[in-house]
Design a protein around this motif. Structure first.
Motif, PDB file in Angstrom:
ATOM      1  N   ASP A 138      -5.011  15.503  -1.876  1.00 43.71           N
ATOM      2  CA  ASP A 138      -5.808  15.018  -0.758  1.00 43.71           C
ATOM      3  C   ASP A 138      -6.830  13.964  -1.159  1.00 43.71           C
ATOM      4  O   ASP A 138      -7.553  13.439  -0.311  1.00 43.71           O
ATOM      5  CB  ASP A 138      -6.508  16.181  -0.058  1.00 43.71           C
ATOM      6  N   GLU A 139      -6.884  13.609  -2.458  1.00 43.62           N
ATOM      7  CA  GLU A 139      -7.824  12.595  -2.938  1.00 43.62           C
ATOM      8  C   GLU A 139      -7.134  11.315  -3.405  1.00 43.62           C
ATOM      9  O   GLU A 139      -7.799  10.395  -3.860  1.00 43.62           O
ATOM     10  CB  GLU A 139      -8.666  13.167  -4.090  1.00 43.62           C
ATOM     11  N   ARG A 140      -5.827  11.293  -3.314  1.00 47.17           N
ATOM     12  CA  ARG A 140      -5.113  10.099  -3.776  1.00 47.17           C
ATOM     13  C   ARG A 140      -4.377   9.452  -2.606  1.00 47.17           C
ATOM     14  O   ARG A 140      -4.063  10.109  -1.603  1.00 47.17           O
ATOM     15  CB  ARG A 140      -4.140  10.452  -4.897  1.00 47.17           C
ATOM     16  N   PRO A 141      -4.074   8.163  -2.713  1.00 45.32           N
ATOM     17  CA  PRO A 141      -3.391   7.464  -1.609  1.00 45.32           C
ATOM     18  C   PRO A 141      -1.938   7.915  -1.478  1.00 45.32           C
ATOM     19  O   PRO A 141      -1.332   8.403  -2.434  1.00 45.32           O
ATOM     20  CB  PRO A 141      -3.463   5.992  -2.033  1.00 45.32           C
ATOM     21  N   THR A 142      -1.392   7.716  -0.286  1.00 44.80           N
ATOM     22  CA  THR A 142       0.032   7.984  -0.067  1.00 44.80           C
ATOM     23  C   THR A 142       0.842   6.692  -0.082  1.00 44.80           C
ATOM     24  O   THR A 142       2.070   6.737  -0.045  1.00 44.80           O
ATOM     25  CB  THR A 142       0.245   8.681   1.290  1.00 44.80           C
ATOM     26  N   ALA A 143       0.153   5.548  -0.105  1.00 46.61           N
ATOM     27  CA  ALA A 143       0.840   4.252  -0.125  1.00 46.61           C
ATOM     28  C   ALA A 143       0.056   3.293  -1.005  1.00 46.61           C
ATOM     29  O   ALA A 143      -1.175   3.273  -0.971  1.00 46.61           O
ATOM     30  CB  ALA A 143       0.980   3.688   1.283  1.00 46.61           C
TER      31      ALA A 143
END
Length: 343
Positions: free
Chosen positions: A245-250
């Motif tokens: 939940d702290e890192r980007p998905t794109a």
């Protein structure tokens, strides 16, 4: 056997030595196709070999084109240099290549060396020619200089570039609108970012424009990362080992080399590309299609850009005051969809 001369070729072809010169040098005057064929047949029959040294002394120019690149080990620059070499060969020219290693001292070393060799012209991939380089250009004004791939905002030099901003917008819009990501993070360049007019700066600008147009903030989402895969891999490892939940998905990467480093880091961090993280690069190097998964990227027309650069270097019309030939030629970018984006 006696040495075959240009007079011998002209005699056998039934034409003048001047016409033979026009055929050998591809100009400066046109030659009728039938006459050209007779001259070429005479050259082949007699085994005539032009004396390139004598030609250079007579014309004060060699059949060489100098090219300075930042680092020919990087796939994009290697492929671009190869495209220039092919285009130059079609014009009867040979390309000499020097690596600047992104330093002004090495760049000026090759600029002086190549211009001192009386090259027909110089193709320069540079973060921006230094004052010393501009002085060398002025001192050798009969050798044309063309900037390729990047053109600083404060430069008036002839240049061939791609639409870096437009291409970056295509990548980010694809991730936002086609795949529905909440936001797209960006791997920019190192902390000491290049000057305006550098392609990486334009890649970041295109990312900002696409995010702004979607009403999404870019604050805290631009990540400093080296341009090469090795440095990008280290940065990506730290990023992807954070909680989900702290890192980007794109993620949009300024270069394919960066994106390849990200793919490796994702595998080691247990992050599935295309499902947990969508990645798009920029450059469409040959290796992009063979990544696992194949890399979605932005492509530029390298072959057309290389041909345009060579043509501009050798275009005598540019020496005429008031020439209509544009001083900057921009080629469009296009999105190449593969699997790393989730498609």
């Amino acid at each position: 056997m006696p040495k075959v001369t240009r007079d011998d070729v002209a005699r056998l072809a039934g034409t003048s030595t001047a016409v033979v010169s026009y055929v050998i040098n591809n100009g400066p005057r046109p030659v009728a196709p039938a006459t050209r064929e007779r001259v070429l047949a005479a050259i082949a029959e007699l085994g005539y070999r032009p004396n390139s040294v004598a030609q250079a002394m007579a014309s004060r120019r060699t059949n060489l084109i100098g090219m300075v690149v930042p680092d020919a080990r990087q796939p994009f620059f290697a492929e671009l240099a190869h495209a220039v070499e092919r285009a130059a060969s079609e014009r009867g020219k040979i390309v000499l290549i020097g690596n600047s290693d992104y330093t002004g001292d090495r760049e000026i070393h090759y600029v002086r060396a190549f211009l001192g060799m009386r090259v027909s012209g110089l193709i320069l991939i540079s973060e921006g020619p230094s004052q010393r380089a501009e002085e060398e250009f002025a001192a050798h004004s009969d050798a044309r200089v063309v900037l390729l791939h990047r053109r600083p905002d404060n430069s008036d030099d002839i240049a061939v570039v791609t639409d870096d901003i437009g291409g970056s917008r295509l990548a980010v819009e694809h991730l936002l609108h086609h795949h529905g990501h909440a936001y797209v993070a960006c791997f920019g360049g190192p902390v000491n970012a290049p000057a305006p007019g550098d392609p990486v700066v334009d890649h970041i600008e295109g990312w900002r424009q696409a995010m702004d147009a979607a009403g999404i903030t870019t604050e805290g989402r631009l990540i400093d990362a080296p341009f090469d895969r090795y440095g990008a891999y280290q940065v990506a490892l730290d990023l992807l080992r954070a909680p989900a939940d702290e890192r980007p998905t794109a993620l949009f990467c300024s270069t394919d080399d960066q994106a390849i480093g990200v793919l490796r880091a994702a595998r080691e961090a247990g992050v599935t590309i295309g499902r947990d993280l969508a990645v798009i690069g920029f450059d469409d190097i040959q290796e992009a299609a063979f990544c696992d998964p194949p890399l979605t990227t932005i492509a530029s027309d390298r072959d057309s850009m290389a041909k345009a650069a060579v043509d501009l270097v050798l275009d005598d019309s540019l020496a005429v005051p008031g020439s209509d030939t544009p001083r900057i030629r921009k080629f469009p970018s296009r999105l190449v969809v593969r699997r790393s984006c989730g498609c």
